[in-house]
Design a protein around this motif. Sequence first.
Motif, PDB file in Angstrom:
ATOM      1  N   LEU A   1       0.822  -1.208   0.000  1.00  0.00           N
ATOM      2  CA  LEU A   1       0.000   0.000   0.000  1.00  0.00           C
ATOM      3  C   LEU A   1       0.860   1.263   0.000  1.00  0.00           C
ATOM      4  O   LEU A   1       0.500   2.267  -0.626  1.00  0.00           O
ATOM      5  CB  LEU A   1      -0.917   0.017   1.230  1.00  0.00           C
ATOM      6  CG  LEU A   1      -2.125  -0.900   1.180  1.00  0.00           C
ATOM      7  CD1 LEU A   1      -2.774  -1.016   2.545  1.00  0.00           C
ATOM      8  CD2 LEU A   1      -3.135  -0.407   0.165  1.00  0.00           C
ATOM      9  N   LEU A   2       1.998   1.203   0.683  1.00  0.00           N
ATOM     10  CA  LEU A   2       2.865   2.378   0.808  1.00  0.00           C
ATOM     11  C   LEU A   2       3.358   2.882  -0.549  1.00  0.00           C
ATOM     12  O   LEU A   2       3.705   2.090  -1.426  1.00  0.00           O
ATOM     13  CB  LEU A   2       4.072   2.063   1.686  1.00  0.00           C
ATOM     14  CG  LEU A   2       3.836   2.141   3.180  1.00  0.00           C
ATOM     15  CD1 LEU A   2       5.046   1.610   3.937  1.00  0.00           C
ATOM     16  CD2 LEU A   2       3.505   3.547   3.625  1.00  0.00           C
ATOM     17  N   ASN A   3       3.377   4.198  -0.681  1.00  0.00           N
ATOM     18  CA  ASN A   3       3.878   4.885  -1.878  1.00  0.00           C
ATOM     19  C   ASN A   3       3.109   4.552  -3.154  1.00  0.00           C
ATOM     20  O   ASN A   3       3.645   4.678  -4.246  1.00  0.00           O
ATOM     21  CB  ASN A   3       5.376   4.614  -2.073  1.00  0.00           C
ATOM     22  CG  ASN A   3       6.173   5.019  -0.865  1.00  0.00           C
ATOM     23  OD1 ASN A   3       5.968   6.098  -0.323  1.00  0.00           O
ATOM     24  ND2 ASN A   3       7.059   4.158  -0.419  1.00  0.00           N
ATOM     25  N   ARG A   4       1.880   4.114  -3.000  1.00  0.00           N
ATOM     26  CA  ARG A   4       1.010   3.831  -4.140  1.00  0.00           C
ATOM     27  C   ARG A   4      -0.289   4.595  -3.950  1.00  0.00           C
ATOM     28  O   ARG A   4      -0.680   4.924  -2.843  1.00  0.00           O
ATOM     29  CB  ARG A   4       0.713   2.337  -4.226  1.00  0.00           C
ATOM     30  CG  ARG A   4       1.973   1.507  -4.447  1.00  0.00           C
ATOM     31  CD  ARG A   4       1.615   0.102  -4.578  1.00  0.00           C
ATOM     32  NE  ARG A   4       1.685  -0.221  -6.002  1.00  0.00           N
ATOM     33  CZ  ARG A   4       1.656  -1.448  -6.453  1.00  0.00           C
ATOM     34  NH1 ARG A   4       1.509  -2.455  -5.630  1.00  0.00           N
ATOM     35  NH2 ARG A   4       1.754  -1.674  -7.738  1.00  0.00           N
ATOM     36  N   SER A   5      -0.958   4.815  -5.044  1.00  0.00           N
ATOM     37  CA  SER A   5      -2.239   5.504  -4.993  1.00  0.00           C
ATOM     38  C   SER A   5      -3.283   4.609  -4.336  1.00  0.00           C
ATOM     39  O   SER A   5      -3.467   3.455  -4.744  1.00  0.00           O
ATOM     40  CB  SER A   5      -2.687   5.877  -6.405  1.00  0.00           C
ATOM     41  OG  SER A   5      -3.980   6.413  -6.366  1.00  0.00           O
ATOM     42  N   LEU A   6      -3.949   5.137  -3.317  1.00  0.00           N
ATOM     43  CA  LEU A   6      -4.993   4.362  -2.650  1.00  0.00           C
ATOM     44  C   LEU A   6      -6.148   4.086  -3.606  1.00  0.00           C
ATOM     45  O   LEU A   6      -6.756   3.026  -3.579  1.00  0.00           O
ATOM     46  CB  LEU A   6      -5.490   5.115  -1.418  1.00  0.00           C
ATOM     47  CG  LEU A   6      -6.536   4.412  -0.560  1.00  0.00           C
ATOM     48  CD1 LEU A   6      -6.003   3.088  -0.030  1.00  0.00           C
ATOM     49  CD2 LEU A   6      -6.965   5.297   0.586  1.00  0.00           C
ATOM     50  N   SER A   7      -6.416   5.011  -4.501  1.00  0.00           N
ATOM     51  CA  SER A   7      -7.561   4.864  -5.403  1.00  0.00           C
ATOM     52  C   SER A   7      -7.388   3.734  -6.411  1.00  0.00           C
ATOM     53  O   SER A   7      -8.377   3.224  -6.933  1.00  0.00           O
ATOM     54  CB  SER A   7      -7.848   6.180  -6.124  1.00  0.00           C
ATOM     55  OG  SER A   7      -6.800   6.531  -6.973  1.00  0.00           O
ATOM     56  N   GLU A   8      -6.154   3.294  -6.679  1.00  0.00           N
ATOM     57  CA  GLU A   8      -5.962   2.223  -7.663  1.00  0.00           C
ATOM     58  C   GLU A   8      -6.568   0.900  -7.210  1.00  0.00           C
ATOM     59  O   GLU A   8      -6.803   0.029  -8.035  1.00  0.00           O
ATOM     60  CB  GLU A   8      -4.481   2.050  -8.007  1.00  0.00           C
ATOM     61  CG  GLU A   8      -3.646   1.356  -6.964  1.00  0.00           C
ATOM     62  CD  GLU A   8      -2.176   1.271  -7.331  1.00  0.00           C
ATOM     63  OE1 GLU A   8      -1.539   0.309  -6.877  1.00  0.00           O
ATOM     64  OE2 GLU A   8      -1.663   2.133  -8.045  1.00  0.00           O
ATOM     65  N   ARG A   9      -6.850   0.743  -5.923  1.00  0.00           N
ATOM     66  CA  ARG A   9      -7.451  -0.493  -5.415  1.00  0.00           C
ATOM     67  C   ARG A   9      -8.964  -0.376  -5.254  1.00  0.00           C
ATOM     68  O   ARG A   9      -9.608  -1.314  -4.813  1.00  0.00           O
ATOM     69  CB  ARG A   9      -6.825  -0.884  -4.075  1.00  0.00           C
ATOM     70  CG  ARG A   9      -5.327  -1.126  -4.097  1.00  0.00           C
ATOM     71  CD  ARG A   9      -4.850  -2.127  -5.099  1.00  0.00           C
ATOM     72  NE  ARG A   9      -5.472  -3.429  -4.967  1.00  0.00           N
ATOM     73  CZ  ARG A   9      -5.177  -4.477  -5.714  1.00  0.00           C
ATOM     74  NH1 ARG A   9      -4.262  -4.376  -6.645  1.00  0.00           N
ATOM     75  NH2 ARG A   9      -5.784  -5.620  -5.531  1.00  0.00           N
TER      76      ARG A   9
ATOM     77  N   PHE B   1     -13.668   9.077  -4.451  1.00  0.00           N
ATOM     78  CA  PHE B   1     -12.530   9.275  -3.562  1.00  0.00           C
ATOM     79  C   PHE B   1     -11.690  10.467  -4.030  1.00  0.00           C
ATOM     80  O   PHE B   1     -11.309  11.326  -3.230  1.00  0.00           O
ATOM     81  CB  PHE B   1     -11.681   8.006  -3.500  1.00  0.00           C
ATOM     82  CG  PHE B   1     -10.461   8.131  -2.625  1.00  0.00           C
ATOM     83  CD1 PHE B   1     -10.583   8.153  -1.244  1.00  0.00           C
ATOM     84  CD2 PHE B   1      -9.205   8.225  -3.184  1.00  0.00           C
ATOM     85  CE1 PHE B   1      -9.463   8.263  -0.435  1.00  0.00           C
ATOM     86  CE2 PHE B   1      -8.076   8.334  -2.386  1.00  0.00           C
ATOM     87  CZ  PHE B   1      -8.210   8.360  -1.007  1.00  0.00           C
ATOM     88  N   GLU B   2     -11.416  10.533  -5.306  1.00  0.00           N
ATOM     89  CA  GLU B   2     -10.618  11.630  -5.847  1.00  0.00           C
ATOM     90  C   GLU B   2     -11.341  12.973  -5.695  1.00  0.00           C
ATOM     91  O   GLU B   2     -10.714  13.996  -5.432  1.00  0.00           O
ATOM     92  CB  GLU B   2     -10.232  11.331  -7.287  1.00  0.00           C
ATOM     93  CG  GLU B   2      -9.235  10.182  -7.361  1.00  0.00           C
ATOM     94  CD  GLU B   2      -8.994   9.620  -8.746  1.00  0.00           C
ATOM     95  OE1 GLU B   2      -9.644  10.084  -9.708  1.00  0.00           O
ATOM     96  OE2 GLU B   2      -8.156   8.714  -8.862  1.00  0.00           O
ATOM     97  N   ALA B   3     -12.657  12.967  -5.816  1.00  0.00           N
ATOM     98  CA  ALA B   3     -13.435  14.195  -5.605  1.00  0.00           C
ATOM     99  C   ALA B   3     -13.374  14.621  -4.139  1.00  0.00           C
ATOM    100  O   ALA B   3     -13.253  15.825  -3.837  1.00  0.00           O
ATOM    101  CB  ALA B   3     -14.886  13.982  -6.042  1.00  0.00           C
TER     102      ALA B   3
END
Length: 121
Positions: A34-42, A51-53
């Motif tokens: 999870l670290l250093n990755r976009s949370l939204s990709e999962r 989520f991005e909004a």
Amino acid sequence: MPEESTFIVVNPHGDVIKVSGKVANLCGIPQNQLLNRSLSERLLEEHRIRFEAELRALTNGDERHGRMHCTMIGLDGIGRRLTMILTLTRQRNIHVVMLPYQHPDSVRTAPGASLLDQGRL
């Protein structure tokens, strides 16, 4: 009250910068992945957009807190329904408390509130 040990901190772009130990079990994704990755990709696509909004609204100062229900896909391909509570920190990062999904209309009772509980009669 949310359990503080199930949290993730993301930067304004949505990249995970801190992960608590219990999040891996809740999400089905190891901490190091999870670290250093976009949370939204999962997240499922429609939840990714939401989520991005929420991130934009918080980082732009339009809101101070956010809450959303979403489905996160674990490494096993299974979707986990979650509730996320988002808060902007003083450092301009987003603190995300993750909880198992609870339907907003569900009736919540305190443990031991039922007269039928063992030891209550």
